[in-house]
Design an enzyme around this catalytic site. Structure first.
Site, short mmCIF file in Angstrom:
data_model
loop_
_atom_site.label_atom_id
_atom_site.label_comp_id
_atom_site.label_asym_id
_atom_site.label_seq_id
_atom_site.Cartn_x
_atom_site.Cartn_y
_atom_site.Cartn_z
N THR A 18 0.84 -1.21 0.00
CA THR A 18 0.00 0.00 0.00
C THR A 18 0.87 1.25 0.00
OG1 THR A 18 -1.55 -1.23 1.39
CG2 THR A 18 -1.95 1.11 1.17
N ARG A 22 7.89 -2.55 2.78
CA ARG A 22 8.08 -2.61 4.23
C ARG A 22 8.45 -4.01 4.65
NH1 ARG A 22 3.08 0.84 6.69
NH2 ARG A 22 3.50 2.60 5.35
N SER A 113 6.15 4.04 8.45
CA SER A 113 4.98 4.76 8.97
C SER A 113 4.74 4.50 10.45
CB SER A 113 3.77 4.40 8.12
OG SER A 113 2.69 5.24 8.45
N HIS A 114 3.59 3.92 10.76
CA HIS A 114 3.17 3.74 12.15
C HIS A 114 3.67 2.42 12.74
CE1 HIS A 114 0.48 2.15 9.19
NE2 HIS A 114 0.11 1.23 10.05
N LYS A 126 10.10 4.05 0.29
CA LYS A 126 9.12 4.30 -0.78
C LYS A 126 9.64 5.40 -1.69
CE LYS A 126 6.32 7.23 2.25
NZ LYS A 126 5.02 7.56 2.78
N ASP A 278 1.86 10.20 13.47
CA ASP A 278 2.49 8.88 13.47
C ASP A 278 3.99 8.95 13.16
OD1 ASP A 278 2.32 9.55 10.78
OD2 ASP A 278 2.11 7.46 10.15
N ASP A 280 5.96 8.76 10.57
CA ASP A 280 6.49 9.62 9.51
C ASP A 280 5.68 10.90 9.32
OD1 ASP A 280 4.34 8.12 8.54
OD2 ASP A 280 5.03 8.24 6.48
N ASP A 282 2.44 11.58 8.65
CA ASP A 282 1.35 11.80 7.71
C ASP A 282 -0.03 11.52 8.31
OD1 ASP A 282 1.74 9.10 7.73
OD2 ASP A 282 1.91 8.87 5.55
N ARG A 283 -0.06 10.85 9.47
CA ARG A 283 -1.37 10.58 10.07
C ARG A 283 -1.69 11.57 11.18
NH1 ARG A 283 -2.40 4.13 10.62
NH2 ARG A 283 -2.00 3.67 8.44
N THR A 345 -8.11 2.03 -1.10
CA THR A 345 -7.27 2.39 0.04
C THR A 345 -5.85 2.74 -0.43
OG1 THR A 345 -8.53 1.05 1.56
CG2 THR A 345 -6.24 1.46 2.15
N GLU A 364 -8.72 9.43 4.50
CA GLU A 364 -8.96 8.01 4.74
C GLU A 364 -9.36 7.82 6.20
OE1 GLU A 364 -6.50 5.11 2.39
OE2 GLU A 364 -4.95 6.51 3.02
N GLU A 365 -10.11 6.75 6.44
CA GLU A 365 -10.52 6.46 7.82
C GLU A 365 -9.35 6.13 8.72
OE1 GLU A 365 -9.81 3.17 8.81
OE2 GLU A 365 -9.07 2.94 6.75
N SER A 366 -8.21 5.80 8.10
CA SER A 366 -7.04 5.37 8.86
C SER A 366 -6.22 6.57 9.33
CB SER A 366 -6.19 4.46 7.99
OG SER A 366 -5.89 5.10 6.75
N LYS A 377 -0.78 12.50 2.58
CA LYS A 377 -1.59 12.94 3.71
C LYS A 377 -0.67 13.66 4.69
CE LYS A 377 -1.53 8.31 5.74
NZ LYS A 377 -1.74 7.15 4.87
N ARG A 497 -9.01 -6.34 8.15
CA ARG A 497 -9.67 -5.14 8.66
C ARG A 497 -11.15 -5.22 8.33
NH1 ARG A 497 -5.16 -2.40 9.89
NH2 ARG A 497 -3.56 -2.00 8.33
C1 G1P Z 1 -3.05 1.33 5.89
C2 G1P Z 1 -4.33 2.12 5.87
C3 G1P Z 1 -4.40 2.94 4.61
C4 G1P Z 1 -3.16 3.82 4.50
C5 G1P Z 1 -1.91 2.98 4.61
C6 G1P Z 1 -0.65 3.84 4.66
O1 G1P Z 1 -3.01 0.45 4.80
O2 G1P Z 1 -5.45 1.28 5.97
O3 G1P Z 1 -5.58 3.71 4.62
O4 G1P Z 1 -3.16 4.51 3.28
O5 G1P Z 1 -1.95 2.20 5.81
O6 G1P Z 1 -0.63 4.67 5.77
P1 G1P Z 1 -3.41 -1.11 4.91
O7 G1P Z 1 -2.54 -1.70 5.98
O8 G1P Z 1 -4.85 -1.13 5.34
O9 G1P Z 1 -3.19 -1.66 3.53
ZN ZN Z 2 2.47 7.29 8.13
#
Ligand code: G1P
Ligand code: ZN
Length: 544
Positions: A18, A22, A113-114, A126, A278, A280, A282-283, A345, A364-366, A377, A497
């Site tokens: 996504t 990673r 990321s997180h 990335k 988070d 990096d 972006d969240r 997503t 996004e909901e995330s 983001k 999810r």
């Molecule tokens: C998750 C989130 C998605 C976000 C991505 C990167 O991806 O659900 O919205 O863009 O992290 O931060 P997923 O693990 O669901 O593929």
């Molecule tokens: Zn992130």
């Protein structure tokens, strides 16, 4: 100049997910692993040759080592100039800002990321293209294809660059500029928001806030902008020094992992506003006094009020949300008479819509929200947007939401995550649902009648590219939805999810507990997918 051509053999697991590639740090530490992927990226992006590359990361373990390797490979591959954040630090949105501002050919961002960091945890890499956004699928596929056939990579033999000193130096024939990680980004924010109004909010009354940088990359950005430029009380930004292991925590701004600030909004003397970002940057998570703003609601509120901030004096052209994100934004778009796009997503799907100005705000909901100011983001952007709104509206966060729901209705929302599930079992669960598509419409469960069941696919309105199998949607006749997806960012097994949403137009019923309102739909979701039997899990790992 001593450029070495190192023989290598392909790894078969370098397809970006996504958001980039990673893996565990240990995977990246294998000889040639990082190098293969970087060479594949350079090979797939010939425009970088003679061009400018932006480079930085979230400061996690292996960040500095990787940066030195990438710099030497960039020099060996004919890149003319690389711009690096001081100390190797660049948040994802800051990298996007810098790629755009200096009209570079792209950037490499090092982050998972997180996901937790440290020698036994995760690392990631990335590539972002020249519009500042994540590489679209055709680019990530090209990188992956190249990674499967790679036979050698180029690297310069040279000493390490001093990443801590701002200034220009040479690495072979490449110019290396170590820049202030924060300045360009802070300048951009100052143009988008009404800084004097926010400054006034902090200094004219009793308004207090807390921003939790979670020992991750946003610390230096938030300190500079929130405390130094906007005048919030010193100490308003906590956990502000990036650590290689994020202090041992999950740098994920949600109710499960950012408990420190959740507590600060619920204690005896709660702050008026709290937020977190988070790994990096972006969240974002937004909290008011005793109040949690769901990311889906946050997107809708920002879109509905965009005309109140300097960035959007005449409003916004359109909105986009990822498919599992609640439909709250759709209702705002409808009332504003603008388009709302539903995308798969991942932030990369917003790029074309933003570039073509079909949309100005997306989310996004995330815990991801952003706009056309960059192509990622942006956590701190969302926080500043909220601060600007609070300064204009002079209302508590809860009041802003309640007024919003009165106008647009409330979309109750929750997400269940089952982590580290057996991959085959997770795939089988999804297939089991697909097999039932034909039989489900018309069936009733606990008073909810299924209207449709499908696998989401998306045709990009700009380039016509098709992305299929993007998540299973089960829609009910009252507008409620259950969505099932397998994560594309996990590094261990599969993560299932389950996203649930229910619409409530009646203001009298808009102040109930989410868990209570959602209980029947949760039960339906668990039963339909046979989650217990198929995953062996009686409860999710995280509820957000
Ligand atoms: C998750 C989130 C998605 C976000 C991505 C990167 O991806 O659900 O919205 O863009 O992290 O931060 P997923 O693990 O669901 O593929
Ligand atoms: Zn992130």
């Amino acid at each position: 100049m001593n450029i070495k051509n190192i023989q290598t053999t392909p790894f078969n697991d370098q397809r970006p997910g996504t958001s980039g590639l990673r893996k565990k740090v240990k995977t990246f530490q294998q000889p040639h692993y990082l190098e293969n992927f970087v060479q594949a990226t350079f090979d797939a992006q010939p425009a970088l040759k003679g061009g400018i590359l932006v480079l930085g990361g979230d400061g996690r373990f292996y960040n500095r080592t990787a940066i030195q390797i990438i710099l030497r490979m960039a020099a060996a591959n004919g890149i003319a100039r690389t711009i690096v954040g001081q100390g190797g630090i660049l948040s994802t949105p800051a990298a996007s800002c810098i790629i755009r501002k200096y009209q570079t050919q792209g950037g490499i961002i090092l982050s998972a990321s997180h996901n937790p960091g440290g020698p036994d945890e995760d690392f990631g890499i990335k590539f972002n293209v020249d519009n500042g956004g994540p590489a679209p699928e055709k680019v990530t596929e090209a990188i992956f294809q190249r990674s499967t056939e790679i036979g050698s990579y180029k690297i310069l033999e040279a000493d390490d660059i001093n990443l801590d000193r701002i200034g220009t130096s040479a690495l072979g024939e490449m110019q290396v500029d170590v820049i202030d990680s924060v300045k360009d980004y802070a300048d951009l924010m100052q143009h988008l928001f009404d800084f004097p109004a926010i400054h006034h909010l902090f200094n004219s009354g009793s308004f207090r806030m807390c921003f939790d940088a979670m020992h991750a990359v946003t610390g230096p950005y938030a300190r500079e902008i929130i405390e130094n430029m906007l005048g919030a009380e010193p100490g308003s930004v906590i956990n502000a020094v990036p650590k290689e292991d994020f202090g041992g925590g999950h740098p994920d701004p949600n109710l499960a992992h950012a408990q420190e600030i959740v507590e600060m909004t619920h204690c005896l003397d709660p702050v008026d506003f709290a937020a977190a970002s988070d790994g990096d940057g972006d969240r974002n998570m937004i909290l008011g006094k005793n109040f949690f703003v769901t990311p889906s609601d946050s997107l809708a509120v920002l879109a509905a009020n965009a005309h109140l901030i300097p960035a959007f004096p005449s409003g916004i052209s359109g909105i986009a949300r990822s498919m599992p994100t609640s439909q709250a934004a759709d209702r705002v778009a409808e009332m504003l008479g603008i388009e709302c796009y539903e995308t798969p997503t991942g932030w990369k799907f917003f790029g074309n819509l933003l570039d073509s100005r079909k949309i100005a705000i997306c989310g996004e909901e995330s815990f991801g929200t952003g706009s056309d100011h960059v192509r990622e983001k942006d956590g701190l952007w969302a926080v500043l947007f909220w601060l600007n709104l609070l300064a204009v509206k002079q209302q508590p966060v809860a009041q802003v939401l309640k007024s919003h729901w009165k106008i647009y209705g409330r979309n109750y929302y929750t997400r269940y995550d089952y982590e580290g599930v057996d991959k085959d079992a997770a795939e089988a669960l999804m297939q089991h649902l697909r097999d039932r598509f034909g039989a489900l419409p018309g069936q009733e469960f606990m008073g909810y009648t299924i209207e449709y069941a499908d696998d989401f696919s998306y045709t990009d309105p700009i380039d016509g590219s098709l992305s299929s199998r993007q998540g299973i949607r089960i829609g009910f006749t009252d507008g409620s939805r259950i969505v099932y997806r397998l994560s594309g960012t996990g590094t261990v097994g599969a993560t299932l999810r389950v996203y649930l949403e229910r619409y409530e137009p009646d203001p009298e019923k808009q102040n109930q507990e989410t868990a209570v309102v959602m209980a029947p739909l949760v039960q339906i979701a668990i039963d339909l997918a046979e989650i217990g039997a198929r995953t062996g899990r009686s409860a999710p790992d995280v509820i957000t």
